[in-house]
Every structure is written in structure tokens, then in C-alpha cells.
Design a protein around this motif. Sequence first.
Motif: not given
Length: 130
Positions: A74-98
Motif C-alpha cells: 500500500k502506498g509506497d510499500s512493497y514486498k521485496f524477496r531474495d533467496n533468504t526471505g522477504n522484507v518490506t521496502i518503502i520506495a517513493d517514485a524518485n527511487a524508481f528513477k522513472g
Amino acid sequence: MKPIILASVIMMFSLGVSAAEGGFKAGETPPPQNKQDAGYKGSEDTGQTAISQIRDFRQGGYVTLEGYIVEKLKGDSYKFRDNTGNVTIIADANAFKGKTYSADDKVRVSGKVYGHGEQTTLKVARIDEP
């Protein structure tokens, strides 16, 4: 002279609008966790930080992770996963750089760690392709 100035002003505003787009495109299926790896990084591999390691980091510690953005929460929150687990990341539009990424695009996220244990989140400053 006025048409040139008007055209310049319009171009400045249109570039700003196109740069603000990007983000996460839902609906893609990420690869299975056991198929993820760090990949080749060159002759001096400094090691890969994993989600399982950041759960004990100090508050505000800066890390870089590689994995997949698998879900928009929701909002700027996303579920991020690597091969060891999941974590919530908060990334605004500037982090994506378009740029827009889907769940099967491997990305590198860099940011600060907040929380501890299962409540750990990562405030992302930058999202790139590895």
C-alpha cells in the motif's frame, strides 16, 4: 522569439512529467527463491548482503540487496524477496528513477534499515538493475 521561449518552457515541464513515471507493475510471477543468486560481480566480490542478515543491523544502517519486488502492499510499500526471505521496502517514485519493474525483473535496492527482527523495513533511496 516568443515561440522559442514558449516551446522551451513546455519542454521543461514535459520532461519532469515523464521522469516521475515508473514503479512496480503487478501481475508478473517472480522466479522461485531457489533460482536466485548474486551473479557475477567482477574480480573483487565484496559479498552479498541478504535479507536474513539485515534483521540484526543497527537502525539507519545502509545496505544494498539484490532480489525481486514481488508485490505492492500500500502506498509506497512493497514486498521485496531474495533467496533468504522477504522484507518490506518503502520506495517513493524518485527511487524508481522513472523505470518500471515487474516481479520477474531482478533489481538492486539500496537504502537504510529500520526496525528489528520481523519488523525490519528498508527505506529505499535507489533502485537499479544489477
